[in-house]
Write a protein that holds these residues in place. Structure first.
Motif, PDB file in Angstrom:
ATOM      1  N   LEU A 254      -1.687   3.213   4.205  1.00 36.88           N
ATOM      2  CA  LEU A 254      -1.140   2.541   3.189  1.00 36.88           C
ATOM      3  C   LEU A 254      -0.038   1.432   3.592  1.00 36.88           C
ATOM      4  O   LEU A 254       0.224   0.664   2.732  1.00 36.88           O
ATOM      5  N   GLU A 255       0.339   1.304   4.786  1.00 34.80           N
ATOM      6  CA  GLU A 255       1.198   0.311   5.131  1.00 34.80           C
ATOM      7  C   GLU A 255       0.517  -0.831   5.914  1.00 34.80           C
ATOM      8  O   GLU A 255       0.936  -1.929   5.456  1.00 34.80           O
ATOM      9  N   CYS A 256      -0.561  -0.643   6.700  1.00 33.55           N
ATOM     10  CA  CYS A 256      -1.169  -1.652   7.482  1.00 33.55           C
ATOM     11  C   CYS A 256      -2.684  -1.680   7.254  1.00 33.55           C
ATOM     12  O   CYS A 256      -3.273  -2.661   7.781  1.00 33.55           O
ATOM     13  N   ASP A 257      -3.184  -0.822   6.444  1.00 34.23           N
ATOM     14  CA  ASP A 257      -4.816  -0.810   6.219  1.00 34.23           C
ATOM     15  C   ASP A 257      -5.611  -0.460   7.423  1.00 34.23           C
ATOM     16  O   ASP A 257      -6.707  -0.707   7.390  1.00 34.23           O
TER      17      ASP A 257
ATOM     18  N   LYS B 146      -2.095   5.123  14.034  1.00 40.36           N
ATOM     19  CA  LYS B 146      -1.818   4.618  15.426  1.00 40.36           C
ATOM     20  C   LYS B 146      -1.507   3.278  15.437  1.00 40.36           C
ATOM     21  O   LYS B 146      -0.752   2.815  16.487  1.00 40.36           O
ATOM     22  N   ASP B 147      -1.698   2.118  14.609  1.00 47.76           N
ATOM     23  CA  ASP B 147      -1.282   0.816  14.466  1.00 47.76           C
ATOM     24  C   ASP B 147       0.249   0.828  14.338  1.00 47.76           C
ATOM     25  O   ASP B 147       0.805   0.045  14.960  1.00 47.76           O
ATOM     26  N   CYS B 148       0.711   1.451  13.247  1.00 47.72           N
ATOM     27  CA  CYS B 148       2.149   1.303  12.657  1.00 47.72           C
ATOM     28  C   CYS B 148       2.980   2.273  13.023  1.00 47.72           C
ATOM     29  O   CYS B 148       4.111   2.556  12.767  1.00 47.72           O
TER      30      CYS B 148
END
Ligand SMILES: [Zn+2]
Length: 56
Positions: A4-7, A25-27
């Motif tokens: 929901l934050e960085c898609d 894993k990204d954000c």
């Protein structure tokens, strides 16, 4: 399932259960898996971990 934050793609185990926490894993944002009704797909809800005791 997408963050929901960085898609970014957030992996959801095929045997995931209601209330399971998954982390992007990204954000690094943690989400709780919420099944709104039996048999439907999970949706992500941003987990609020601060000061919470999840019983584990
Ligand atoms: Zn993310």
């Amino acid at each position: 399932m997408n963050c929901l934050e960085c898609d970014a793609q957030v992996p959801v185990p095929s045997d995931a259960i209601q209330g399971e926490i998954v982390t992007c894993k990204d954000c690094g944002t943690s989400f709780e898996l919420v099944r709104e009704q039996a048999g439907s797909l999970f949706t992500l809800r941003q987990a609020e971990l601060e000061g919470e005791d999840w019983g584990e």
